[in-house]
Design an enzyme around this catalytic site. Structure first.
Site, short mmCIF file in Angstrom:
data_model
loop_
_atom_site.label_atom_id
_atom_site.label_comp_id
_atom_site.label_asym_id
_atom_site.label_seq_id
_atom_site.Cartn_x
_atom_site.Cartn_y
_atom_site.Cartn_z
CE1 TYR A 184 0.62 1.63 4.28
CE2 TYR A 184 0.79 -0.76 4.51
CZ TYR A 184 1.02 0.52 5.00
OH TYR A 184 1.66 0.68 6.21
CB CYS A 185 1.99 3.75 -1.67
SG CYS A 185 1.24 3.49 -3.31
CB THR A 186 0.07 8.40 -0.88
OG1 THR A 186 1.19 8.49 0.00
CG2 THR A 186 -0.88 9.57 -0.62
#
Length: 296
Positions: A184-186
């Site tokens: 996951y990331c922004t």
């Protein structure tokens, strides 16, 4: 009445003439008085821009009128009106600089060979079925995770995205190669690439959170697996997904919970570190832990 907004989006698609796209995007953003950052490469576009609501809408409408960008998943959030100091539109070899551009392959459908996309509700289904076997793997810089992350997530020791290759090749995560790993990331773009790199290095069951933390927070607020605040790359520096958010970060001075980053006052450093508003107001200078002993 002023209604400033910020939009974040990316599209992976082959672009035959990135420089022509750069000129068009620069003219379009200037036309609608937008500021922020747009990166273009042969593999697509990555943009974060802010401006007045109606201007941003017009920019988005015109951007989506270009066929390769018609399905762009544009994420909206509240702005403050001066969220970016300037407009920057550049062509670069990689949309996200992992230093592995030769491994990334894209077509009109997006990235080839990446992790399985999970919408927020699909993630919850996976958690219901697989429980503690599921591993959250943070695809951001370690600093960003200081104020918020998925519960019990693995946070690699990274300062920039270039550090990820060494991290996943170090052997320290080899025990995860047969487990379900959710990257996951922004907003999702870093995990498009990271999931490819992980699969290429023997991670067998790799997922990526579709729309990133932003879409997950919109869906579940503070009632899901996300804890704390989200670091963002504009003047706000952090955002929350509901009232009553408990910060995971702590002020380096007093230890009070805070999500507020400040830059080290040493111009040769400028490192970001956590400091609450009260401690910032009480000190004339603000140096990080590495610079303070030498300069104060």
């Amino acid at each position: 009445m002023s209604m400033p907004k910020i939009v974040l989006f990316y599209v992976f698609t082959p672009l035959a003439d990135p420089e022509a796209i750069r000129l068009w995007q620069k003219a379009l953003a200037e036309k609608w008085n937008l500021k922020g950052r747009v990166i273009i490469s042969k593999d697509g576009i990555n943009a974060t821009l802010g401006g007045e609501l109606n201007d941003v809408k017009r920019y988005c409408r015109e951007t989506r009128s270009y066929a390769p960008f018609k399905n762009a998943d544009i994420k909206w959030s509240e702005g403050e009106g001066d969220d970016f100091p300037r407009l920057s539109v550049k062509v670069r070899p990689e949309l996200v600089t992992f230093g592995a551009g030769d491994e990334l392959k894209v077509n009109e459908e997006g990235v080839i060979g990446g992790g399985t996309h999970l919408k927020p509700e699909d993630l919850h289904h996976l958690m219901d079925e697989r429980g503690d076997d599921v591993v959250f793997f943070d695809g951001r810089n370690a600093m960003e995770a200081e104020i918020g992350k998925f519960r019990n997530a693995v946070v690699p020791n990274t300062t920039t995205t270039r550090d990820f290759l060494n991290e996943i090749e170090s052997g320290k995560y080899d025990d995860l190669k047969k487990r379900p790993v959710v990257t996951y990331c922004t907003g999702g773009i870093r995990c498009e690439v990271l999931s490819v790199l992980m699969k290429n290095r023997g991670f067998e069951e790799v997922y990526q959170l579709d729309g990133g933390i932003v879409r997950y927070g919109e869906a579940y607020g503070n009632d899901g697996y996300w804890d704390g605040s989200l670091y963002v790359f504009d003047k706000r520096m952090h955002m929350e997904f509901g009232s009553g958010t408990e910060s995971l970060g702590h002020c380096v001075e007093c230890g009070k919970p805070t999500a507020q980053f400040v830059n080290c006052a040493n111009n040769d450093c400028r490192k970001l570190f956590l400091r609450c508003d009260e401690c910032t107001a009480a000190h004339k200078h603000q140096y990080c832990g590495e610079c303070e002993p030498a300069l104060v």
